[in-house]
Design a protein around this motif. Sequence first.
Motif, mmCIF file in Angstrom:
data_model
loop_
_atom_site.group_PDB
_atom_site.id
_atom_site.type_symbol
_atom_site.label_atom_id
_atom_site.label_comp_id
_atom_site.label_asym_id
_atom_site.label_seq_id
_atom_site.Cartn_x
_atom_site.Cartn_y
_atom_site.Cartn_z
ATOM 1 N N GLU A 39 -7.389 -8.339 13.355
ATOM 2 C CA GLU A 39 -8.145 -8.712 12.303
ATOM 3 C C GLU A 39 -7.000 -8.302 11.196
ATOM 4 O O GLU A 39 -6.244 -7.167 11.494
ATOM 5 N N PRO A 40 -6.889 -8.637 10.007
ATOM 6 C CA PRO A 40 -6.002 -8.445 9.002
ATOM 7 C C PRO A 40 -6.138 -6.908 8.544
ATOM 8 O O PRO A 40 -7.468 -6.291 8.406
ATOM 9 N N GLY A 41 -5.004 -6.096 8.079
ATOM 10 C CA GLY A 41 -5.249 -4.771 7.475
ATOM 11 C C GLY A 41 -5.654 -5.043 5.945
ATOM 12 O O GLY A 41 -5.276 -6.365 5.454
ATOM 13 N N ASP A 42 -6.195 -4.066 5.322
ATOM 14 C CA ASP A 42 -6.539 -4.457 4.115
ATOM 15 C C ASP A 42 -5.274 -3.904 3.301
ATOM 16 O O ASP A 42 -4.705 -3.018 3.478
ATOM 17 N N ALA A 43 -5.150 -4.639 1.918
ATOM 18 C CA ALA A 43 -4.116 -4.316 1.224
ATOM 19 C C ALA A 43 -4.562 -2.916 0.486
ATOM 20 O O ALA A 43 -5.729 -2.821 0.317
ATOM 21 N N PRO A 44 -3.525 -2.280 -0.020
ATOM 22 C CA PRO A 44 -2.069 -2.534 0.240
ATOM 23 C C PRO A 44 -1.456 -2.604 1.749
ATOM 24 O O PRO A 44 -0.463 -3.258 1.874
ATOM 25 N N ASP A 45 -1.828 -1.404 2.673
ATOM 26 C CA ASP A 45 -1.474 -1.414 3.947
ATOM 27 C C ASP A 45 -2.218 -0.634 4.656
ATOM 28 O O ASP A 45 -1.863 0.840 4.969
ATOM 29 N N LYS A 46 -3.366 -0.803 5.055
ATOM 30 C CA LYS A 46 -4.268 0.044 5.730
ATOM 31 C C LYS A 46 -4.661 -0.746 7.212
ATOM 32 O O LYS A 46 -4.767 -1.653 7.405
ATOM 33 N N VAL A 47 -5.223 0.121 8.134
ATOM 34 C CA VAL A 47 -5.670 -0.171 9.119
ATOM 35 C C VAL A 47 -7.178 0.204 9.152
ATOM 36 O O VAL A 47 -7.462 0.906 8.313
ATOM 37 N N THR A 48 -8.202 -0.484 9.959
ATOM 38 C CA THR A 48 -9.274 -0.184 9.790
ATOM 39 C C THR A 48 -10.035 0.780 10.904
ATOM 40 O O THR A 48 -9.955 0.381 12.149
ATOM 41 N N VAL A 49 -10.803 1.900 10.380
ATOM 42 C CA VAL A 49 -11.231 2.838 11.292
ATOM 43 C C VAL A 49 -12.750 2.706 11.470
ATOM 44 O O VAL A 49 -13.396 3.422 12.127
ATOM 45 N N TRP A 50 -13.288 2.104 10.413
ATOM 46 C CA TRP A 50 -14.864 1.824 10.421
ATOM 47 C C TRP A 50 -15.285 0.413 9.785
ATOM 48 O O TRP A 50 -14.454 0.171 9.141
ATOM 49 N N ARG A 51 -16.332 0.082 10.421
ATOM 50 C CA ARG A 51 -16.765 -1.346 9.750
ATOM 51 C C ARG A 51 -18.405 -1.281 9.931
ATOM 52 O O ARG A 51 -18.967 -0.565 10.665
#
Length: 413
Positions: free
Chosen positions: A196-208
């Motif tokens: 899945e895409p990272g959120d701008a500006p430059d994040k990885v996703t650790v919870w959803r």
Amino acid sequence: MQSLSLAGAVALLAAVATPAAAKPDAKLLAAATAARPEQLKLLETIVNIDSGTGDVAGGTKVGAILIEQLKALGATVRTVPAEIPGLPDNIVATVTGTGKTRILMIGHLDTVFEPGTAARWPYRVEGDRAHGPGVGDEKGGVVQGITALKLLKQLAFRDFAKITILIESSEERGSPGTRKLIASLLADHDVELNLEPGDAPDKVTVWRKGSTVLTIDVTGKAAHAGVAPQDGRNAAVELLHQLGDLDAFPHTGDGLTVNLTMMQAGKRNNIIPDHASATFSVRNRVPAQIEEVVARLEKNAQTVAVPGTTATIKREAAYPPLATNAATDALASRATAIYADLGRKLGTGGNGGASQSALAAAAGLPALDGLGPAGGNFHSDGEYIDLTTVTPRLYLLTALIMQLGKQGAPPRY
């Protein structure tokens, strides 16, 4: 698009400096930089083919292009029919190595866009952004995953037991065509990396958040709207009554949200409608929140304002929440350190978009999400990826795979 020199790539990747001196893997960085033109060309090709969920022809066409790419890498490729009708096949490709870690990447080829969107809104580049239907969610990530496999082959890196990439065809509907397949793959791997895409500006996703579809379904009685409206039982009017409690739920924020997304009522303007429905997208951080929403809607459905109508609540489960957990945090820490070698700062965060990583975490498998190129405005005609993150993110994904192969994954939990 012109390729970047290695020196130019280092300058690009160091856009956000860190105090420590950057020590990237020079060979990997050079390979990731050289792969950029081909990577973006493949992305442009598949973005310009509609493949909304349920578009069998479009999804099959995109899948054929991806299968050709994977077979050229020497991967063992199989297509797996979807588990419900009306969906393209899923794609499972595996490369084997000489190490111990079994790594699963998951991406999806389906988008939320209708047929004809790509013709009206094709792939285009404006400044540092690439736009187009599904460019971020998540064709950019799928292409990145395939390109990472290309780099591993080019560098002759085989210190892993196997790497499997699942490219599925129904994620945007909660993966109804892939649930059994995902479960079997999770049981046979040590770690899951989600494209899945990272959120701008430059994040990885650790919870959803988790995602559930709820529908209020109202049944009434049809009648001639001019001659005998009194004989009808208006389902649309009753639906409006059932919706009167909608504002009892929050619509925005990091916690529970309940949002009306679709309404249907009536077929002709001279007939009292005998059926009406409203569909909600429910996103939750805590599993029990879903039960609270369902209980309230079901209680409301017991009382109708239009005599002779009935209201029922239907539920279509999608994904559970991806809760904060130590295994995901450990993977994020590894990714952060790799990114720091490039002179870049990697953020962590979460959002209300669901993904298969929640299924991985629910099965006890370490999972890290948001590893595709960073971007934003997903599910809209403003969807984009940040092109300055494409090469750094490719380096990050490939280096993380190499590290997991050598060092192993965090334990199951």
